[in-house]
Design a protein around this motif. Sequence first.
Motif, PDB file in Angstrom:
ATOM      1  N   THR A   1      41.954  36.254  35.199  1.00 42.12           N
ATOM      2  CA  THR A   1      40.686  36.445  34.590  1.00 42.12           C
ATOM      3  C   THR A   1      39.908  37.413  35.103  1.00 42.12           C
ATOM      4  N   GLY A   2      40.041  37.353  36.610  1.00 40.25           N
ATOM      5  CA  GLY A   2      39.578  38.783  37.384  1.00 40.25           C
ATOM      6  C   GLY A   2      40.006  40.037  36.981  1.00 40.25           C
ATOM      7  N   MET A   3      41.062  39.968  36.437  1.00 42.17           N
ATOM      8  CA  MET A   3      41.711  41.483  35.976  1.00 42.17           C
ATOM      9  C   MET A   3      40.781  42.116  34.687  1.00 42.17           C
ATOM     10  N   MET A   4      40.085  41.092  34.139  1.00 37.21           N
ATOM     11  CA  MET A   4      39.497  41.693  33.184  1.00 37.21           C
ATOM     12  C   MET A   4      38.058  42.475  33.628  1.00 37.21           C
ATOM     13  N   PHE A   5      37.825  42.165  34.799  1.00 37.21           N
ATOM     14  CA  PHE A   5      36.590  42.584  35.441  1.00 37.21           C
ATOM     15  C   PHE A   5      36.745  43.705  36.796  1.00 37.21           C
ATOM     16  N   ASN A   6      37.917  43.997  37.064  1.00 35.26           N
ATOM     17  CA  ASN A   6      38.154  45.012  38.319  1.00 35.26           C
ATOM     18  C   ASN A   6      38.428  46.267  37.627  1.00 35.26           C
ATOM     19  N   THR A   7      38.474  47.155  38.606  1.00 35.14           N
ATOM     20  CA  THR A   7      38.941  48.475  37.812  1.00 35.14           C
ATOM     21  C   THR A   7      40.411  48.945  37.508  1.00 35.14           C
ATOM     22  N   TRP A   8      41.373  47.928  37.775  1.00 36.06           N
ATOM     23  CA  TRP A   8      42.648  48.176  37.444  1.00 36.06           C
ATOM     24  C   TRP A   8      43.015  48.019  36.138  1.00 36.06           C
ATOM     25  N   GLU A   9      44.199  48.459  35.663  1.00 34.87           N
ATOM     26  CA  GLU A   9      44.510  48.549  34.398  1.00 34.87           C
ATOM     27  C   GLU A   9      44.850  47.179  33.550  1.00 34.87           C
TER      28      GLU A   9
ATOM     29  N   GLN B   1      31.511  46.539  32.344  1.00 32.23           N
ATOM     30  CA  GLN B   1      30.818  46.590  33.634  1.00 32.23           C
ATOM     31  C   GLN B   1      31.847  46.037  34.523  1.00 32.23           C
ATOM     32  N   ALA B   2      32.273  46.957  35.430  1.00 27.90           N
ATOM     33  CA  ALA B   2      33.404  46.329  36.546  1.00 27.90           C
ATOM     34  C   ALA B   2      32.864  45.759  37.623  1.00 27.90           C
ATOM     35  N   LEU B   3      33.528  44.978  38.313  1.00 30.16           N
ATOM     36  CA  LEU B   3      33.255  44.199  39.588  1.00 30.16           C
ATOM     37  C   LEU B   3      34.100  44.583  40.731  1.00 30.16           C
ATOM     38  N   PRO B   4      34.006  45.854  41.245  1.00 32.23           N
ATOM     39  CA  PRO B   4      34.959  46.165  42.190  1.00 32.23           C
ATOM     40  C   PRO B   4      34.955  45.464  43.368  1.00 32.23           C
ATOM     41  N   LEU B   5      33.905  44.538  43.799  1.00 38.31           N
ATOM     42  CA  LEU B   5      33.991  43.665  44.715  1.00 38.31           C
ATOM     43  C   LEU B   5      35.018  42.502  44.679  1.00 38.31           C
ATOM     44  N   LEU B   6      35.578  42.510  43.697  1.00 38.68           N
ATOM     45  CA  LEU B   6      36.803  41.203  43.370  1.00 38.68           C
ATOM     46  C   LEU B   6      37.913  41.983  44.078  1.00 38.68           C
ATOM     47  N   GLU B   7      38.057  43.130  44.028  1.00 39.01           N
ATOM     48  CA  GLU B   7      39.550  43.724  44.268  1.00 39.01           C
ATOM     49  C   GLU B   7      40.270  43.628  45.669  1.00 39.01           C
ATOM     50  N   PRO B   8      39.348  43.585  46.689  1.00 39.86           N
ATOM     51  CA  PRO B   8      40.155  43.257  48.153  1.00 39.86           C
ATOM     52  C   PRO B   8      40.717  41.832  48.076  1.00 39.86           C
ATOM     53  N   VAL B   9      39.937  40.863  47.488  1.00 39.76           N
ATOM     54  CA  VAL B   9      40.536  39.361  47.386  1.00 39.76           C
ATOM     55  C   VAL B   9      41.598  39.402  46.315  1.00 39.76           C
ATOM     56  N   MET B  10      41.526  39.878  45.119  1.00 38.16           N
ATOM     57  CA  MET B  10      42.592  40.254  44.250  1.00 38.16           C
ATOM     58  C   MET B  10      43.890  40.697  44.942  1.00 38.16           C
ATOM     59  N   GLY B  11      43.638  41.773  45.534  1.00 35.70           N
ATOM     60  CA  GLY B  11      44.947  42.525  46.242  1.00 35.70           C
ATOM     61  C   GLY B  11      45.752  41.587  46.966  1.00 35.70           C
ATOM     62  N   VAL B  12      44.895  40.739  47.867  1.00 36.72           N
ATOM     63  CA  VAL B  12      45.808  39.940  48.564  1.00 36.72           C
ATOM     64  C   VAL B  12      46.571  38.826  47.845  1.00 36.72           C
ATOM     65  N   LEU B  13      45.653  38.026  46.710  1.00 32.25           N
ATOM     66  CA  LEU B  13      46.112  37.075  45.999  1.00 32.25           C
ATOM     67  C   LEU B  13      47.472  37.814  45.207  1.00 32.25           C
ATOM     68  N   HIS B  14      47.271  38.865  45.006  1.00 34.42           N
ATOM     69  CA  HIS B  14      48.466  39.592  44.157  1.00 34.42           C
ATOM     70  C   HIS B  14      49.810  39.362  45.079  1.00 34.42           C
ATOM     71  N   LEU B  15      49.678  39.559  46.397  1.00 31.17           N
ATOM     72  CA  LEU B  15      50.725  39.545  47.202  1.00 31.17           C
ATOM     73  C   LEU B  15      51.465  38.161  47.205  1.00 31.17           C
ATOM     74  N   VAL B  16      50.475  36.963  47.092  1.00 27.26           N
ATOM     75  CA  VAL B  16      51.146  35.599  47.381  1.00 27.26           C
ATOM     76  C   VAL B  16      51.008  34.774  46.029  1.00 27.26           C
ATOM     77  N   ARG B  17      50.498  35.264  45.073  1.00 26.14           N
ATOM     78  CA  ARG B  17      50.280  34.103  44.029  1.00 26.14           C
ATOM     79  C   ARG B  17      51.704  33.704  43.466  1.00 26.14           C
TER      80      ARG B  17
ATOM     81  N   VAL C   1      24.982  39.441  28.428  1.00 30.36           N
ATOM     82  CA  VAL C   1      24.929  39.076  30.043  1.00 30.36           C
ATOM     83  C   VAL C   1      25.438  40.051  30.700  1.00 30.36           C
ATOM     84  N   GLY C   2      25.075  40.009  32.007  1.00 27.64           N
ATOM     85  CA  GLY C   2      25.628  40.805  33.003  1.00 27.64           C
ATOM     86  C   GLY C   2      27.199  40.286  33.380  1.00 27.64           C
ATOM     87  N   PRO C   3      27.747  41.329  34.240  1.00 25.95           N
ATOM     88  CA  PRO C   3      29.381  41.222  34.416  1.00 25.95           C
ATOM     89  C   PRO C   3      29.630  39.658  35.058  1.00 25.95           C
ATOM     90  N   TRP C   4      28.451  39.314  36.231  1.00 24.16           N
ATOM     91  CA  TRP C   4      29.052  38.038  36.884  1.00 24.16           C
ATOM     92  C   TRP C   4      28.706  36.811  35.807  1.00 24.16           C
TER      93      TRP C   4
END
Length: 385
Positions: A31-39, A46-62, A333-336
């Motif tokens: 779901t977050g992939m729809m809102f970050n700046t990654w392809e 409207q992107a939510l770059p604030l999600l990216e650090p957490v998603m970067g870590v989740l990508h390593l372990v999920r 509505v807004g991105p959040w």
Amino acid sequence: MSAPIRPAAAHHPDLDWLRVLAIVVLHLFHTGMMFNTWEWHIKSPQALPLLEPVMGVLHLVRMPLLMVISGAGTAFALRRRSLRAFTKDRTKRLLLPLVFGMFVVVPPQIYVERLFQGRIQGSYAAFYPTVFDFVPYPAGSFSWHHLWFVAYLFVYCLLALPLFAALRTQAGGRFLAWADAWLSRGVNVLWLVVPLALNRVLLRDFPETHALLDDPRTFVHYGLLFLYGHLLGRCPGVWGRLVALRHVLLAVALAALVVELVWPWPVMPVVPAIVGGTVLIWSGLLTAMAWARHHVRTAPAWLPHAQALSYPFYIFHQTVIICVGYLCLRLPVGPWAMLFAVLTLSFAVTLALCEGVSRVAWLRPLFGMKPRAARPAVLTPEAVG
């Protein structure tokens, strides 16, 4: 001479619990992939770059967590099945849902993506025959998309059959006894990070494609995790050691997490960054398994049903997220708020679809589910896709 098949091990509700948790995290991630700046397939305006650090870590372990649990599941399955029965079961539980998914579940994702890109305007009925051109995505409409995990897992199960046969011999039994003793000493289980790190460093120039034949780094990475999970499933003594090391493992994982967040690549040179990320992966997985084993000793009432639905949930979730997300793009509505809407609606729709599938006998095997039992059966962690 073959060694006798050992009786089935005690049920592991901790691994069931982790598997369900990993599927939920996977839904959050996609779901977050729809809102970050990654392809990705569709994107919020409207992107939510604030999600990216957490998603970067989740990508390593999920997905690594799911692969380790799947590897352990093969060990449990082989304690009560012959190799022939195991192969038949994995073909039914993995290959059949994969083929069904490629022709039924995945195509709506490609259709919606092309609507979003403005590449097509016609109906789904007009689009669907292009799947049978068998032209691989992105040029064509034939793909396994997020079901790559199921494809890789099926291949690993087939490739590992000679190893599984060898482990049933007396020599194999001696090796497993040695491995259990070695992994149960000190912090030896952490040393399994070395092959993972070497693979990620030596094959770092190969991109992650999930296309099997041109994806050596990812294929070896998940293959090692599959074998590690299988080994842990065959080594009962190591689980007690993990519990004893849980504080140490947590400290290592937190230290690696700080390094990953504070000095990511390109701030840190690429090789140290890869090694640090690999330490985070393996220590994070061990930490999750150690604390789950320590705390989850009995299965809550909801867990068997949730565990049974986790596989069809995995198969459905990304298609539902993309379709629901595309419709939610029209909300004023807004991105959040849109993120919350996509997350909750897609989760509810996916869960409803899984409940529906679980109640239809002929649909259950198409989503990797076992036939309905006359009485509730004890479930073991099974391979996912």
